[in-house]
Design an enzyme around this catalytic site. Structure first.
Site, PDB file in Angstrom:
ATOM      1  N   LYS A   1       0.803  -1.225   0.000  1.00 16.99           N
ATOM      2  CA  LYS A   1       0.000   0.000   0.000  1.00 16.99           C
ATOM      3  C   LYS A   1       0.839   1.279   0.000  1.00 16.99           C
ATOM      4  O   LYS A   1       0.374   2.315  -0.476  1.00 16.99           O
ATOM      5  CB  LYS A   1      -0.966   0.003   1.191  1.00 16.99           C
ATOM      6  CG  LYS A   1      -2.057  -1.069   1.077  1.00 16.99           C
ATOM      7  CD  LYS A   1      -3.054  -0.981   2.222  1.00 16.99           C
ATOM      8  CE  LYS A   1      -4.132  -2.045   2.100  1.00 16.99           C
ATOM      9  NZ  LYS A   1      -5.163  -1.918   3.154  1.00 16.99           N
TER      10      LYS A   1
ATOM     11  N   ASP B   1     -10.444   2.229   1.704  1.00 19.51           N
ATOM     12  CA  ASP B   1     -10.648   1.739   3.078  1.00 19.51           C
ATOM     13  C   ASP B   1     -11.323   2.799   3.942  1.00 19.51           C
ATOM     14  O   ASP B   1     -12.210   2.498   4.741  1.00 19.51           O
ATOM     15  CB  ASP B   1      -9.317   1.336   3.721  1.00 19.51           C
ATOM     16  CG  ASP B   1      -8.771   0.026   3.192  1.00 19.51           C
ATOM     17  OD1 ASP B   1      -9.583  -0.846   2.833  1.00 19.51           O
ATOM     18  OD2 ASP B   1      -7.537  -0.132   3.142  1.00 19.51           O
TER      19      ASP B   1
END
Length: 280
Positions: free
Chosen positions: A71, A108
């Site tokens: 990420k 997210d």
């Protein structure tokens, strides 16, 4: 927004990746949306292999989902990063545009907010976060949008505590920190987000109060956690990792395919069926 011409491939990358539910969720969405010819796969890719993987992509690719440990590693490979992804220094979604640009985003954070909203939690005056990992910073970013007061983060070390306070300053959240030995105090907050690995909160299950608020435990395997089960038994509202996974995947599908709304119910049903199959 029209469908990307010629772009019909997507995948999730990470290491380890074998247990990822993302293919199940995205393929269920494609089926429900009638997107024939769209494929979604999984690839075991670590940080060292990521640049080479990107170099091998052609114009048939619409997007990628990224999980640990990629990420942050992906950021130098991108042409553009969304405000949300930049704020938490984490990209979990890459969309390839028709003009060849690589755009990074983070679903997210809005996924957490959408999951809570679905359960009727639009805002809260106070919240607690258990743990200080990567998901904790996403939780703080989400709370920055829905929590009007203080957020207490319970951590095991002063180094982690300092890190979480820094995240709070960056994200505009009033963060205080407390030692993990006091973690049961978190349960007085109307909203508790548990971001810790499996088993970490088991010992806290007996400390759930008589009338708990809302617990968002980001684990989905094994489920329910001991804490989530105890919380439910006391009548508290419980959200799990599958809620987060499905809501962030809904946003990924919409960004990658250009089709909205993505079929939340069908994706959740597919995820639940896949998890049930694993436990039998």
């Amino acid at each position: 927004m029209s469908l990307h011409l010629g772009r019909h491939r997507a995948a999730v990358l990470g290491s380890p990746i074998a247990h990822s539910l993302s293919p199940v969720l995205h393929r269920a969405a494609y089926a429900e949306l009638g997107l024939e010819g769209w494929t979604y796969d999984r690839f075991e890719v670590d940080e060292a292999a990521l640049p080479g993987f990107f170099e091998g992509l052609d114009g048939s690719w619409a997007g990628l989902s990224l999980t640990m440990p990629l990420k942050r590693a992906v950021v130098p490979l991108l042409d553009e990063v969304s405000v949300t992804a930049a704020a938490v220094e984490a990209v979990n979604t890459v969309v390839f545009t028709d003009d060849g640009r690589r755009v990074g985003d983070n679903t997210d954070v809005p996924g957490l907010i959408a999951a809570l909203r679905e359960r009727g939690v639009e805002e809260t005056g106070r919240a607690a976060v258990l743990g200080a990992g990567a998901t904790a910073s996403s939780a703080l970013a989400a709370l920055g949008r829905i929590c009007s007061g203080e957020v207490t983060v319970y951590v095991r070390s002063e180094a982690r505590a300092a890190e979480m306070r820094q995240w709070g300053e960056r994200l505009g959240v009033a963060v205080t920190t407390a030692d993990w030995s006091r973690a049961a105090e978190a349960f007085t907050a109307p909203l508790v987000i548990a971001t810790t690995p499996a088993g970490t909160t088991d010992a806290l299950a007996d400390a759930v109060p008589e009338h708990p608020g809302t617990l968002f435990d980001v684990l989905y395997e094994p489920w329910p956690t001991r804490l989530a089960a105890a919380w439910s038994a006391r009548g508290g509202a419980v959200l799990g990792g599958l809620d987060l996974l499905v809501h962030q995947a809904v946003l990924q599908v919409e960004r990658m395919t250009g089709r909205a709304p993505a079929p939340l119910a069908a994706m959740r049903a597919a995820g639940e069926a896949a998890l049930a199959a694993r436990t039998h």
